[in-house]
Design an enzyme around this catalytic site. Structure first.
Site, PDB file in Angstrom:
ATOM      1  N   CYS A 276       0.834  -1.199   0.000  1.00 49.41           N
ATOM      2  CA  CYS A 276       0.000   0.000   0.000  1.00 49.41           C
ATOM      3  C   CYS A 276       0.872   1.253   0.000  1.00 49.41           C
ATOM      4  CB  CYS A 276      -0.975  -0.027   1.172  1.00 49.41           C
ATOM      5  SG  CYS A 276      -2.340   1.155   0.987  1.00 49.41           S
TER       6      CYS A 276
ATOM      7  N   HIS B 136      -3.484  -4.876   0.148  1.00 51.47           N
ATOM      8  CA  HIS B 136      -2.936  -5.447   1.377  1.00 51.47           C
ATOM      9  C   HIS B 136      -3.019  -6.974   1.324  1.00 51.47           C
ATOM     10  CE1 HIS B 136      -2.504  -1.773   3.902  1.00 51.47           C
ATOM     11  NE2 HIS B 136      -3.464  -1.308   3.106  1.00 51.47           N
TER      12      HIS B 136
ATOM     13  N   GLU C  23      -1.546  -9.118   3.043  1.00 49.16           N
ATOM     14  CA  GLU C  23      -1.418  -9.758   4.354  1.00 49.16           C
ATOM     15  C   GLU C  23      -2.756 -10.193   4.931  1.00 49.16           C
ATOM     16  OE1 GLU C  23      -1.369  -5.198   5.253  1.00 49.16           O
ATOM     17  OE2 GLU C  23      -0.735  -6.567   3.661  1.00 49.16           O
TER      18      GLU C  23
END
Length: 558
Positions: free
Chosen positions: A382, A508, A510
Site C-alpha cells: 500500500c 494489502h 497480508e
C-alpha cells in the site's frame, strides 16, 4: 439444526486473550466439521476503528466487503479459514447510529427511545443477523473489554436476555479470566477470578465454562476451588497457559477438553477432531531448519499490533519454508536521522507496510533505495508501493521534487494522486477504496510467477493511487506494471526486474494469508530472503509429542 450461540466475556484485565480463545474454539469446532462464524462486540463509541490511531487500537483489519474492523477479526479468519464480513464487527457507535437513524425516521412511533429495550434489541439483532445470513452451526461472539466496564453493560444485558430468547440449550457463556502467580507468596491466586465471576453473576449471567489464563498449569486443587466458588463444574474449568505461539493455543485447549465441554453443554454431537494439519503446522514452527531476519520499516513500530497481519503473513511463509522468523523493527524516522545502512545492514529482506501521514516518509524512501541498490529483497504494501514509486521518480527518473499529493498537495510532480471521485470527499471514515477488488496480472512478470493466476482478488484500504500521467515514463525506465484493475486504469502492482525480488502492491495481501496457506507474495519474499542466508544447524524443538491430539476427546490434563 438450529444455530447455537457462544458468548465470550473477559474479566480482571483487558488484553487477556479473549480473541485467541474465541478463534481457537472456532478452530476446534471446525476440526469437527461444524461451520462457525465469529463476531466482535466492541464497546467503544467510534463507529469503527477506521479513524483511530494504530497506537490506540492496533491495526485496522479489512474484510472482503470493505468493513474496517478490529484486529481480532484477523485472528478469527486465520484460525477458522473463514472470511468474515461487516456483520462480524459491531461497536457501540454503530448500534447507537442505527437506533438514532430509526428514531429520526419515526420508526418508533413517537415512543421514548431507551437503552432497554431499543439498544439491547439492536445488539441482539446484530448477533441474529450473522446466524441468518451465514447459517453457521455455531456463532461465537466476543464481548470487548472486561466485566464491570460501564460501556459494556448494554452488551452484557443483551446477551443475558439472549438465552431466554433462543432457548437455554442454544446458548453457552464462556468467561476468560486471569489466575495470577504472586511471586512473593509463591502461589497462584483465585480471588481475581472469584470477584470477576461475582460481578458477572450480579448482572444475571452464570458462566458455563471458565477459561483461566495463567503463566503455568493450574493445580487440580485450584481448579476444584474455583469450581466451588464460581459454581462451574470442575471439568469446565479450563487452563489456558501462556504459549510460545498463538498457534499452539488450539492444541492446548483441545487437551483441556474445551470443545468437548462446549459441545456437551450445547447438546451437539461429539464428533472426533482432525487437527493433524494444525499439529503439523505447530511442529514445523518449533523445528525450523534456517533463520531469516526481516526488517519492517514503519512509523508505528513501538506498537507491534499496528502491523499484526503483516507479522502473521511473514510467519506463515516462514513456517512453510521451515524457517525461524526474526523481525527487526525499524522506525522510519530513525532512518531519516541516522541513515538506512545503520538500521538495515544485515537484514535479509525489507518491508515497508501501509500507513497514513507524512511522518517518516523520507525514511521509508531511503529504506527502499537501500533495498534497491544493495539488491536486498523488498516487498512494499500500500503506502510501501507509493513510496517505491516516489523513490523511482526521484532517483531513477530524475524528478527531484516528486512526491505524493497526500503529503505535498502543491508538488510539481505528484506521482501519487487522488482519483477524481475522491477529490471532494470530506469524511475520513469508510470513504476509501475498501475491500476486495480484482487485479489482472501481466504475463512473464514476478507477480504472475508467484500467483500463477491471470486474475486475482485482493483487499484494499487506501485513497491515493499511482498517477497514470507518469506510467509511460515508469515503464521506459525499466520498471514494470505487473498488475492493474481489469480495465487497465488503476495500477495495482509494480516491480523492477533487475533485482532478485523488488515488488510492491497497492492492496494489502497480508489480510488473506493463512497459517496453512501462506500468501504467495509473502512466501516468494521469504524465499528470496532465504537465498541471502547461510544454512544454520537444524534445530529439533518439535512439540509433536506434547501437541498430539490422539487423547480421548474431553480428557483433562493438568
Amino acid at each position: 439444526m438450529a444455530t447455537k450461540f457462544v458468548f465470550v466475556t473477559g474479566g480482571v484485565v483487558s488484553s487477556i486473550g479473549k480473541g485467541i480463545v474465541a478463534a481457537s474454539l472456532g478452530r476446534l469446532l471446525k476440526s469437527r466439521q461444524y461451520s462457525v462464524s465469529i463476531l466482535k462486540l466492541d464497546p467503544y463509541i467510534n463507529v469503527d476503528p477506521g479513524t483511530m490511531s494504530p497506537f490506540q487500537h492496533g491495526e485496522v483489519f479489512v474484510t472482503e466487503d470493505g468493513a474496517e474492523t478490529d484486529l481480532d477479526l484477523g485472528h478469527y479468519e486465520r484460525f477458522t479459514d473463514t472470511s468474515m464480513s461487516r456483520l462480524n464487527s459491531v461497536t457501540t457507535g454503530s448500534i447507537y447510529q442505527a437506533v438514532l437513524n430509526r428514531e429520526r425516521r419515526g420508526d418508533y412511533d413517537g415512543g421514548t427511545v431507551q437503552v432497554i429495550p431499543h439498544i439491547t434489541n439492536e445488539i441482539k439483532d446484530r448477533v441474529l443477523r450473522v446466524a441468518k445470513n451465514t447459517n453457521p452451526d455455531v456463532v461465537i461472539t466476543e464481548i470487548g473489554g472486561t466485566v464491570g466496564d460501564i460501556e459494556s453493560l448494554p452488551f452484557l444485558e443483551a446477551i443475558r436476555q439472549f438465552r431466554k430468547d433462543v432457548g437455554r440449550q442454544n446458548v453457552l457463556y464462556m468467561h476468560v479470566t486471569l489466575v495470577p502467580w504472586i511471586s512473593s507468596a509463591g502461589e497462584m491466586k483465585t480471588k481475581p477470578t472469584q470477584h470477576s465471576v461475582k460481578e458477572l453473576r450480579s448482572i444475571g449471567i452464570q458462566p458455563d465454562i471458565l477459561v483461566c489464563r495463567s503463566d503455568r498449569p493450574l493445580p487440580p486443587g485450584l481448579k476444584e476451588k474455583m469450581s466451588g466458588f464460581c459454581d462451574v463444574p470442575v471439568e469446565c474449568v479450563i487452563t489456558s497457559q501462556d504459549a510460545s505461539s498463538i498457534y499452539e493455543v488450539p492444541l492446548n485447549l483441545e487437551k483441556e477438553g474445551l470443545a468437548h465441554q462446549a459441545l456437551e453443554l450445547l447438546q451437539l454431537e461429539q464428533r472426533p477432531p482432525d487437527l493433524t494439519q494444525w499439529a503439523t503446522l505447530v511442529d514445523r514452527l518449533y523445528s525450523p531448519k534456517r533463520q531469516v531476519e526481516i526488517a519492517i520499516v514503519g512509523k508505528y513500530v513501538r506498537l507491534n499490533d499496528a502491523y499484526l497481519s503483516v507479522m502473521e503473513a511473514l510467519r506463515h511463509a516462514a513456517i512453510a519454508l521451515d524457517s525461524e522468523l526474526n523481525i527487526r523493527w525499524v522506525n522510519a524516522e530513525d532512518i531519516q536521522d541516522q541513515g538506512a545502512a545503520h538500521h538495515l545492514d544485515g537484514a535479509h529482506g525489507i518491508i515497508v507496510p501501509g500507513g497514513f501521514g507524512i511522518r517518516g516518509i523520507d525514511g521509508k524512501i531511503a529504506a527502499i533505495e537501500y533495498a534497491r541498490t544493495k539488491q536486498i529483497p523488498y516487498l512494499g504494501l500500500c503506502l510501501g508501493m507509493q513510496c517505491m514509486v516516489i523513490e523511482w521518480a526521484r532517483h531513477i527518473a530524475a524528478l527531484a521534487d516528486a512526491h505524493s499529493a497526500e503529503f505535498a498537495p502543491e508538488a510539481t510532480n505528484p506521482v501519487i494522486n487522488l482519483l477524481p471521485e475522491q477529490q471532494d470527499v470530506v469524511d475520513l471514515g469508510g470513504t476509501m477504496r475498501l475491500g476486495l477488488y480484482p487485479c489482472r496480472l501481466a504475463p512473464n512478470t514476478l507477480a504472475f510467477k508467484l500467483y500463477q493466476e491471470e486474475v486475482i482478488y485482493e483487499r484494499h484500504r487506501h485513497r491515493y493511487e499511482f498517477n497514470n500521467a507518469y506510467r509511460s515514463l515508469f515503464i521506459e525506465t525499466g520498471y514494470v506494471v505487473s498488475g492493474t484493475s481489469p480495465d487497465g486504469r488503476l495500477v495495482e502492482i509494480v516491480e523492477w526486474p533487475n533485482h532478485p525480488f523488488f515488488i510492491a502492491t497497492q492492496f494489502h495481501p497480508e489480510f488473506q494469508s493463512r497459517p496453512s496457506a501462506p500468501h504467495p507474495l509473502f512466501k516468494g519474499f521469504i524465499q528470496a530472503a532465504l537465498a541471502l542466508t547461510p544454512m544454520s544447524p537444524t534445530k529439533d524443538n518439535s512439540i509433536s509429542e506434547q501437541a498430539t491430539v490422539s487423547e480421548p476427546v474431553g480428557m483433562v490434563l493438568n
